[in-house]
Scaffold this active site. Structure first.
Site, PDB file in Angstrom:
ATOM      1  CD  GLU A 257      36.284  41.815  41.972  1.00 39.79           C
ATOM      2  OE1 GLU A 257      37.380  41.258  42.146  1.00 39.79           O
ATOM      3  OE2 GLU A 257      35.498  41.492  41.063  1.00 39.79           O
TER       4      GLU A 257
ATOM      5  CG  ASP B  14      32.339  50.054  34.643  1.00 37.24           C
ATOM      6  OD1 ASP B  14      32.184  48.858  34.941  1.00 37.24           O
ATOM      7  OD2 ASP B  14      33.011  50.456  33.680  1.00 37.24           O
TER       8      ASP B  14
ATOM      9  CE1 TYR C 135      39.394  43.570  41.593  1.00 45.38           C
ATOM     10  CE2 TYR C 135      38.207  45.646  41.671  1.00 45.38           C
ATOM     11  CZ  TYR C 135      38.454  44.440  41.063  1.00 45.38           C
ATOM     12  OH  TYR C 135      37.767  44.084  39.939  1.00 45.38           O
TER      13      TYR C 135
ATOM     14  CG  HIS D 219      41.448  38.132  41.180  1.00 44.63           C
ATOM     15  ND1 HIS D 219      41.481  39.006  42.246  1.00 44.63           N
ATOM     16  CD2 HIS D 219      40.322  38.428  40.485  1.00 44.63           C
ATOM     17  CE1 HIS D 219      40.405  39.788  42.192  1.00 44.63           C
ATOM     18  NE2 HIS D 219      39.688  39.459  41.129  1.00 44.63           N
ATOM     19  CD  GLU D 220      39.510  37.081  37.226  1.00 46.66           C
ATOM     20  OE1 GLU D 220      38.347  36.992  37.641  1.00 46.66           O
ATOM     21  OE2 GLU D 220      40.132  38.170  37.179  1.00 46.66           O
TER      22      GLU D 220
ATOM     23  CD  GLU E   3      34.255  37.601  38.530  1.00 47.12           C
ATOM     24  OE1 GLU E   3      35.078  38.102  37.745  1.00 47.12           O
ATOM     25  OE2 GLU E   3      33.573  38.272  39.324  1.00 47.12           O
TER      26      GLU E   3
ATOM     27  CG  HIS F  72      35.980  36.334  41.405  1.00 45.63           C
ATOM     28  ND1 HIS F  72      35.343  37.128  42.334  1.00 45.63           N
ATOM     29  CD2 HIS F  72      36.794  37.175  40.710  1.00 45.63           C
ATOM     30  CE1 HIS F  72      35.753  38.391  42.202  1.00 45.63           C
ATOM     31  NE2 HIS F  72      36.642  38.441  41.219  1.00 45.63           N
TER      32      HIS F  72
HETATM   33  N1  BES Z   1      35.163  40.656  38.136  1.00 44.90           N
HETATM   34  C1  BES Z   1      36.329  41.411  37.863  1.00 44.90           C
HETATM   35  C2  BES Z   1      36.234  42.239  36.619  1.00 44.90           C
HETATM   36  C3  BES Z   1      35.095  43.239  36.606  1.00 44.90           C
HETATM   37  C4  BES Z   1      34.731  43.945  37.729  1.00 44.90           C
HETATM   38  C5  BES Z   1      34.417  43.469  35.438  1.00 44.90           C
HETATM   39  C6  BES Z   1      33.675  44.859  37.682  1.00 44.90           C
HETATM   40  C7  BES Z   1      33.377  44.376  35.386  1.00 44.90           C
HETATM   41  C8  BES Z   1      32.989  45.071  36.508  1.00 44.90           C
HETATM   42  C9  BES Z   1      37.570  40.500  37.773  1.00 44.90           C
HETATM   43  O1  BES Z   1      37.554  39.443  38.662  1.00 44.90           O
HETATM   44  C10 BES Z   1      38.765  41.323  38.157  1.00 44.90           C
HETATM   45  O2  BES Z   1      38.801  41.774  39.272  1.00 44.90           O
HETATM   46  N2  BES Z   1      39.708  41.493  37.247  1.00 44.90           N
HETATM   47  C11 BES Z   1      40.933  42.229  37.497  1.00 44.90           C
HETATM   48  C12 BES Z   1      42.074  41.299  37.758  1.00 44.90           C
HETATM   49  C13 BES Z   1      42.492  41.115  39.147  1.00 44.90           C
HETATM   50  C14 BES Z   1      43.759  40.287  39.248  1.00 44.90           C
HETATM   51  C15 BES Z   1      42.503  42.268  40.064  1.00 44.90           C
HETATM   52  C16 BES Z   1      41.282  42.990  36.247  1.00 44.90           C
HETATM   53  O3  BES Z   1      40.700  42.739  35.204  1.00 44.90           O
HETATM   54  O4  BES Z   1      42.144  43.856  36.314  1.00 44.90           O
HETATM   55 ZN    ZN Z   2      37.836  40.093  40.654  1.00 43.66          ZN
END
Ligand code: BES
Ligand code: ZN
Length: 610
Positions: free
Chosen positions: A328, A383, A391, A305-306, A281, A309
């Site tokens: 999330e 991480d 989520y 989703h993005e 995002e 954010h």
């Molecule tokens: N912000 C996250 C990606 C992220 C989280 C990167 C933690 C590094 C550390 C992004 O918004 C996200 O949640 N992406 C998901 C997609 C979503 C539709 C659930 C993904 O990449 O799978």
């Molecule tokens: Zn996200």
């Protein structure tokens, strides 16, 4: 909303105290002391050197000196610092001991007065945020490409900064790239290449460091509407524009729900397929994987989703990574509401069912403490918090809130919440305080069971999806011996969406080779061009050692680097000795094409190739 009582005024005061007080404590995952000195503005002046794989130049920091402390403490990881100045004065600086994942503290001795410092530095070729792609590793194979991924604590590998979501700053940048390439950032962006290779950027709204982002490549732009557009390599653009057709509708739906979009433009860039996430995002410019380009717009929930954010996360930001669900969980909830408003409840309930199934599966595998919404990631890589808990458990908790107090009250509450805490950081505790003071019916919420305990509370909302219930019946029929052709006829599979197929493949038990053959002959899964369906099918290919699918497995593991797809496939492979050999062989070939975020995870599953 309730009118303000004395109690709520008290709680509000307490909660602003909590937000402010956080910085006085030792911050998790950062050595910054923003209670003493905080960065207000960052100006980057960097040259992108593809030969050396380095970003070289300077970061000028405007400071807010909050105490008489004369030390500025920054996070760095692998940066080579050459000089630190303030105006004409050279300053004393020191790098601390290297701590794994956290990097090194950079301590700068500040002069008595003066509120700016300039750090001259370069990043290292191994900087984890940055992926340097050779022309062969891009889609069009003509020019090199670079992109960054700063979340959660990788910004410090390319910018010296206070790398904590509790600090916000505005930023500007001058980025110099080879003149045949174009640069874009999480900021105001060019829409065309220029001849000089010098690009200037500005982000006027204060953001946390994890939203710093840069991409450089042979990029083309096409507008989608008055506020939105898409960037990609030339050959991808047409498909990208088709897939993102509903973007303006999504922005309008989001604003209708929770108030104005505060970042001016909303653009999306499709990166080369090694991007380790589905989406990121980055403000004003979502970074996205090309694996959502299914050709039928079936995977655009990721854009919802993005975009969401832009409120949950970018506007109201988790204060620490232990509060990750505030980013999330809220975003999945908001994403679902956008999807419901555009495509209807029947559609969004299918997504909710897939989310619930995934959540239950992960709960069965996670340690009890990692199942709380409020995480404890001290001493760990943040991480580790990227699980279905933040989520999907987060989503179901917020849906429970909605169902408990009624949608109308809940929406008014959320709108007020985003407004009140816009451009601020939020802890789980201050969120709870705010709920108790401002949400009528909050006393009926069983929030402790959701936030401070493991498992899925008994009062979890019920998802109703006749569509996926039918798919479940189809699965049972197949397992009971009905032919694939009859399943197709009786259940009208010609009309099934990606989500029907995902559910179908996830519900099926381990299959025999004959069953695999029958399904493949009827539904052509091995030939599917849809990444989500391919992933779910390949899980069966591995489990059943289905030989006709093996080539596709290798192509999928070497052709894209999205961790969400790689991790389960490699994990499944290493379950058997034969699979382990296959995993090792493929990974040895694929690893150099993965971003560090993905290769680190896969190293832990397959081992580093010799
Ligand atoms: N912000 C996250 C990606 C992220 C989280 C990167 C933690 C590094 C550390 C992004 O918004 C996200 O949640 N992406 C998901 C997609 C979503 C539709 C659930 C993904 O990449 O799978
Ligand atoms: Zn996200």
């Amino acid at each position: 909303m309730k009118s303000m009582s004395f109690v709520s005024v008290f709680v509000l005061l307490l909660c602003s105290f909590l937000v402010a007080d956080l910085s006085a404590q030792k911050l998790p995952h950062s050595c910054a002391r923003p209670d003493q000195v905080a960065i207000k503005h960052l100006h980057l002046d960097l040259k992108v050197d593809f030969e050396e794989k380095k970003l070289t130049g300077s970061a000028k920091l405007d400071l807010d000196r909050k105490s008489d402390a004369n030390e500025l403490r920054l996070d760095t990881n692998g940066l080579s610092i050459t000089k630190v100045t303030s105006g004409d004065n050279e300053l004393k600086w020191e790098l601390g001991e290297h701590m794994s994942t956290l990097g090194q503290a950079l301590t700068i001795t500040l002069p008595e007065s003066g509120d700016e410092v300039t750090i001259e530095y370069s990043s290292s070729p191994g900087a984890e945020a940055v992926q340097w792609l050779s022309p062969e590793q891009t889609t069009d194979k003509k020019y090199p490409f670079l992109f960054t991924q700063s979340q959660a604590i990788l910004a410090r590998t390319w910018v010296p900064c206070q790398d904590t979501p509790a600090v916000r700053m505005t930023y500007s940048a001058k980025i110099t790239v080879p003149s045949e390439l174009m640069a874009v950032m999480s900021a105001s962006n060019p829409q065309e290449k220029n001849d000089t290779g010098v690009y200037e950027f500005e982000m006027k709204q204060p953001i946390p460091s994890y939203l710093l982002a840069l991409a450089v490549g042979d990029l083309k732009f096409q507008s989608l509407g008055p506020r939105s557009g898409v960037y990609s390599e030339p050959s991808v653009l047409k498909r990208a524009v088709y897939e993102l057709h509903d973007t303006e509708k999504m922005i309008a739906a989001a604003e209708e729900l929770y108030g104005p979009y505060r970042w001016d433009r909303y653009d999306v860039i499709f990166l080369p397929s090694s991007f380790p996430f589905g989406g990121m995002e980055n403000p004003r410019l979502t970074f996205a994987t090309p694996t959502i380009l299914a050709g039928d717009r079936s995977l655009v929930a990721l854009i919802a989703h993005e975009l969401a954010h832009s409120w949950s996360g970018n506007l109201v930001t988790n204060a620490t990574w232990d509060d990750f669900w505030l980013n999330e969980g809220f975003t999945v909830y908001f994403e679902q509401r956008i999807m419901e408003s555009i495509y209807g409840r029947k559609y969004s309930e299918m997504l909710a069912r897939l989310s619930l199934d995934g959540l239950k599966e992960e709960i069965a595998e996670l340690k009890a403490r990692d199942q709380w919404l409020k995480l404890d990631l001290t001493g760990r890589n943040p991480d580790d918090g990227m699980t279905a808990i933040a989520y999907d458990k987060g989503y179901f908790f917020l849906r429970k809130c909605e169902e408990t107090v009624g949608r109308e009250n809940w929406d008014a509450f959320l709108k007020g919440y985003f407004d009140k805490f816009a451009f601020k950081s939020m802890t789980t505790e201050s969120f709870i305080d705010y709920v108790e003071a401002n949400l009528e019916g909050a006393d009926k919420l069983n929030y402790k069971a959701w936030i401070y305990a493991g498992g899925l509370p008994a009062d979890c909302p019920v998802v109703t999806t006749e569509e996926l219930a039918k798919v479940g019946t189809a699965c049972e029929a197949f397992v009971d011996g009905k032919s694939a052709a009859d399943i197709a006829k009786e259940f009208g599979t010609a009309d099934w969406t990606t989500h029907h197929w995902n559910h179908f493949l996830r519900e099926l038990p381990k299959l025999s080779t004959d069953q695999m053959k029958a399904l493949d002959a009827q539904f052509e899964f091995t030939k599917s061009g849809n990444s989500e369906i391919t992933h779910d099918w390949l899980m069966h290919v591995i489990a059943s050692e289905y030989q006709p699918g093996m080539e596709k497995l290798e192509a999928f593991l070497t052709g894209q680097g999205r961790r969400k797809f790689l991790q389960p496939l490699y994990t499944k492979l290493v379950e058997t000795e034969r699979g382990k050999e296959i995993a090792k062989r493929i990974y040895a070939k694929a690893r150099s094409g993965y971003h560090a975020v993905s290769s680190q995870t896969i190293d832990g599953i397959v081992g580093v190739p010799q």
